[in-house]
Design an enzyme around this catalytic site. Sequence first.
Site, PDB file in Angstrom:
ATOM      1  N   LYS A   1       0.816  -1.210   0.000  1.00 10.40           N
ATOM      2  CA  LYS A   1       0.000   0.000   0.000  1.00 10.40           C
ATOM      3  C   LYS A   1       0.850   1.262   0.000  1.00 10.40           C
ATOM      4  O   LYS A   1       1.972   1.290   0.496  1.00 10.40           O
ATOM      5  CB  LYS A   1      -0.933   0.009   1.217  1.00 10.40           C
ATOM      6  CG  LYS A   1      -1.971  -1.097   1.226  1.00 10.40           C
ATOM      7  CD  LYS A   1      -3.144  -0.758   0.335  1.00 10.40           C
ATOM      8  CE  LYS A   1      -4.197  -1.835   0.267  1.00 10.40           C
ATOM      9  NZ  LYS A   1      -4.996  -2.024   1.422  1.00 10.40           N
TER      10      LYS A   1
ATOM     11  N   ARG B   1      -4.021  -9.919   4.126  1.00  6.51           N
ATOM     12  CA  ARG B   1      -4.141  -9.984   2.676  1.00  6.51           C
ATOM     13  C   ARG B   1      -2.826  -9.479   2.107  1.00  6.51           C
ATOM     14  O   ARG B   1      -2.388  -8.366   2.409  1.00  6.51           O
ATOM     15  CB  ARG B   1      -5.293  -9.105   2.179  1.00  6.51           C
ATOM     16  CG  ARG B   1      -5.549  -9.294   0.685  1.00  6.51           C
ATOM     17  CD  ARG B   1      -6.312  -8.151   0.058  1.00  6.51           C
ATOM     18  NE  ARG B   1      -5.659  -6.863   0.166  1.00  6.51           N
ATOM     19  CZ  ARG B   1      -4.608  -6.454  -0.542  1.00  6.51           C
ATOM     20  NH1 ARG B   1      -4.032  -7.253  -1.414  1.00  6.51           N
ATOM     21  NH2 ARG B   1      -4.116  -5.241  -0.375  1.00  6.51           N
TER      22      ARG B   1
END
Length: 131
Positions: free
Chosen positions: A75, A110
Site C-alpha cells: 500500500k 491480505r
Amino acid sequence: DMYAEAVYSDVAAEVERELADRAQAAQKGGIARGRINLGPGLGFAKRAEHSLAALAGLDQLASLGYPILSGPSRKSFLTSALGDMPPRDRVWGTAAAVTASVLFGAHIVRVHDVKAMVQVVRVADQIAARL
C-alpha cells in the site's frame, strides 16, 4: 509528539466505533456474528499517518471480539517510511506491516507476496504467542 498521539488515538477510536456499528448493523440484518470480520481499511485513508494509526490500533479493534483482517500489502501509506517507490518494491515494508498486524491481533492478512509473507506470519505468530 503530541500531534501523532492525538491522531493515533482519534483514528483508532473512530475506526473502532465505525466498525462496531457496522458489525452490529450486520447482525441486526441477519448476518451471524461468526461470519463477520473487521478490517480497518489500511491504505484508504487520506493521509499515511491515518493508515499507520489504524494499523497501530488493531489491538483496540481486536478487543471487539471479531476476527481482524489486515491488508497492508504494497500500500502507498508505506512510502511515508520507505520513500517513493513502486508497489512491487515495497515487500520489506509490507513484511514490517504484516508483522505489526499479527502482533496487534490480526487473524487474517491480505498480501501479494504469499510465499515470503507466510514466513513473516509464522515468525510473528511465534512472537505473538509469547506476549
